[in-house]
Write a protein that holds these residues in place. Structure first.
Motif, short mmCIF file in Angstrom:
data_model
loop_
_atom_site.label_atom_id
_atom_site.label_comp_id
_atom_site.label_asym_id
_atom_site.label_seq_id
_atom_site.Cartn_x
_atom_site.Cartn_y
_atom_site.Cartn_z
N PRO A 165 50.45 48.59 37.20
CA PRO A 165 49.70 49.22 36.11
C PRO A 165 48.50 50.03 36.57
O PRO A 165 47.99 50.85 35.81
CB PRO A 165 49.27 48.03 35.25
CG PRO A 165 49.19 46.88 36.22
CD PRO A 165 50.33 47.12 37.17
N THR A 166 48.04 49.79 37.80
CA THR A 166 46.87 50.52 38.30
C THR A 166 47.24 51.50 39.40
O THR A 166 46.37 52.05 40.07
CB THR A 166 45.80 49.54 38.82
OG1 THR A 166 46.36 48.79 39.92
CG2 THR A 166 45.35 48.58 37.74
N GLY A 167 48.53 51.76 39.58
CA GLY A 167 48.99 52.58 40.70
C GLY A 167 48.49 54.01 40.66
O GLY A 167 48.38 54.66 41.70
N ASN A 168 48.21 54.54 39.45
CA ASN A 168 47.73 55.92 39.32
C ASN A 168 46.21 56.02 39.20
O ASN A 168 45.69 57.10 38.90
CB ASN A 168 48.37 56.58 38.09
CG ASN A 168 49.82 56.96 38.34
OD1 ASN A 168 50.20 57.25 39.47
ND2 ASN A 168 50.62 56.93 37.30
N GLU A 171 40.27 53.09 42.89
CA GLU A 171 40.02 51.66 43.10
C GLU A 171 39.07 51.08 42.06
O GLU A 171 39.32 50.01 41.50
CB GLU A 171 39.47 51.43 44.51
CG GLU A 171 39.35 49.98 44.89
CD GLU A 171 39.00 49.78 46.35
OE1 GLU A 171 37.86 49.38 46.62
OE2 GLU A 171 39.88 50.03 47.20
N ASP A 172 37.97 51.77 41.78
CA ASP A 172 36.99 51.24 40.82
C ASP A 172 37.59 51.16 39.42
O ASP A 172 37.39 50.15 38.71
CB ASP A 172 35.73 52.12 40.80
CG ASP A 172 34.90 51.98 42.06
OD1 ASP A 172 35.10 50.99 42.79
OD2 ASP A 172 34.05 52.86 42.32
N THR A 173 38.32 52.19 39.02
CA THR A 173 38.95 52.19 37.70
C THR A 173 40.02 51.12 37.63
O THR A 173 40.16 50.43 36.62
CB THR A 173 39.54 53.56 37.38
OG1 THR A 173 38.53 54.55 37.49
CG2 THR A 173 40.12 53.60 35.97
N ALA A 174 40.78 50.95 38.72
CA ALA A 174 41.81 49.91 38.76
C ALA A 174 41.19 48.53 38.57
O ALA A 174 41.72 47.70 37.82
CB ALA A 174 42.56 49.98 40.09
N ASP A 175 40.08 48.28 39.25
CA ASP A 175 39.40 47.00 39.12
C ASP A 175 38.97 46.75 37.67
O ASP A 175 39.14 45.66 37.12
CB ASP A 175 38.18 46.94 40.03
CG ASP A 175 38.54 46.82 41.49
OD1 ASP A 175 39.71 46.52 41.79
OD2 ASP A 175 37.65 47.02 42.35
N LEU A 178 42.10 46.16 35.34
CA LEU A 178 42.72 44.85 35.54
C LEU A 178 41.81 43.73 35.03
O LEU A 178 42.29 42.74 34.46
CB LEU A 178 43.04 44.63 37.02
CG LEU A 178 43.81 43.34 37.33
CD1 LEU A 178 45.11 43.26 36.53
CD2 LEU A 178 44.10 43.23 38.82
N ARG A 179 40.51 43.88 35.19
CA ARG A 179 39.58 42.89 34.64
C ARG A 179 39.73 42.78 33.13
O ARG A 179 39.79 41.68 32.57
CB ARG A 179 38.15 43.25 35.01
CG ARG A 179 37.11 42.29 34.42
CD ARG A 179 35.69 42.75 34.69
NE ARG A 179 35.42 44.05 34.13
CZ ARG A 179 35.14 44.27 32.83
NH1 ARG A 179 35.14 43.26 31.97
NH2 ARG A 179 34.89 45.49 32.40
N LEU A 180 39.79 43.93 32.45
CA LEU A 180 39.98 43.93 31.01
C LEU A 180 41.30 43.27 30.62
O LEU A 180 41.36 42.48 29.67
CB LEU A 180 39.93 45.36 30.48
CG LEU A 180 38.55 46.03 30.49
CD1 LEU A 180 38.69 47.53 30.25
CD2 LEU A 180 37.64 45.41 29.45
N ALA A 181 42.37 43.60 31.37
CA ALA A 181 43.67 43.00 31.08
C ALA A 181 43.62 41.49 31.23
O ALA A 181 44.12 40.75 30.38
CB ALA A 181 44.74 43.60 31.99
#
Length: 217
Positions: A165-168, A171-175, A178-181
Motif C-alpha cells: 500500500p505504500t509502494g508509490n 518514505e516519510d509519507t509511507a510511514d 501506515l501509522r494511520l492504517a
C-alpha cells in the motif's frame, strides 16, 4: 479469524506449469496485524488475491470466520469482498468522478453499512477535512492512499488486506500512511494482512511471515 490450510496455486504458461503456492498454511487472529514478506515472485500477491477471493485456489482451504472462502463461487466471493473484507492496493483505485467524501463512503454504502459518525471520525483521523470536495486528480499520492484506506475501513470489515500500500509513496509519507492504517485497524478491531517488500515497515506490525518459493519459510 483467518485460517489458510494447504493452499496451492499453479499457472499454466506456454511452456510449463508454474507452481506459485505449494501448500501454504497461515493463521491470523482477530485484531492482529501481520506483514507478509518475501522476494519478488514468491507468491505474496497471489496469496493475498486468493484470500480476497479475486482468484480461486487449486487446492487447500481459506476460512474467514465461519465462511469457507475456497468453497465459494464468483458471486459468493464478490459478496464476501463487499461485506467482510477491506482491500487496499499500491494503485489507489479511487473513482475519478467522485469527490473525496463520496469515495470515502463508497464501500460502506454498497455494503449497506454507512455510519455517518464513523465516516466523520475517519475524515478527522485521516486528516481529510479540507479535501472532501476535491477529486482524486487534485490529491497527492499520500492523500489518495489515505482516502483508499478510509474507504476500505468505512464498512468496518472483518479483515483488511493491503498489497504494497505504500509502494508509490516516499518514505516519510509511507510511514505516516501506515501509522494511520495501524491506528484505525486497532480502532475497528479487524485483522490486518499486508504484503510489503520493506523490512522496516514490516517490523512495525505485530508479526512477520515470509514466503519463499511458494511456502511459508
Amino acid at each position: 479469524m483467518l485460517r489458510v490450510t494447504g493452499l496451492t496455486k499453479h499457472y499454466r504458461t506456454a511452456d510449463e506449469d508454474v507452481a506459485v503456492l505449494r501448500g501454504v498454511d497461515l493463521t491470523l487472529a482477530t485484531g492482529e496485524s501481520v506483514a507478509l514478506t518475501g522476494e519478488s515472485g514468491s507468491g505474496k500477491s497471489t496469496l493475498l488475491h486468493l484470500i480476497a477471493g479475486l482468484d480461486a485456489a487449486d487446492s487447500g482451504e481459506i476460512r474467514l470466520g465461519d465462511t469457507l472462502i475456497s468453497a465459494l463461487g464468483d458471486a459468493g466471493r464478490a459478496e464476501l469482498r463487499r461485506d467482510r473484507l477491506g482491500l487496499v492496493f499500491q494503485q489507489f483505485n479511487l473513482i475519478p468522478s467522485l469527490t473525496v467524501s463520496d469515495n470515502l463512503a463508497f464501500q460502506s454504502r454498497i455494503a449497506g453499512r454507512h455510519d455517518p459518525a464513523w465516516h466523520d471520525e475517519l475524515v478527522e483521523r485521516l486528516g481529510l477535512g479540507a479535501l472532501l470536495k476535491r477529486y482524486p486528480e487534485q490529491l497527492s499520492g499520500g492523500q489518495q492512499q489515505r482516502v483508499a484506506i478510509g474507504r476500505a475501513l468505512a464498512p468496518k470489515p472483518l479483515l483488511l488486506l493491503a498489497d504494497e500500500p505504500t509502494g508509490n509513496l516516499d518514505e516519510d509519507t509511507a510511514d505516516e500512511v501506515l501509522r494511520l492504517a495501524r491506528d484505525l485497524v486497532v480502532r475497528t478491531g479487524c485483522g490486518f494482512l499486508m504484503v510489503t517488500h520493506s523490512a522496516r515497515l514490516a517490523a512495525t506490525l505485530d508479526r512477520q511471515v515470509t514466503l519463499h518459493a511458494g511456502v511459508i519459510a
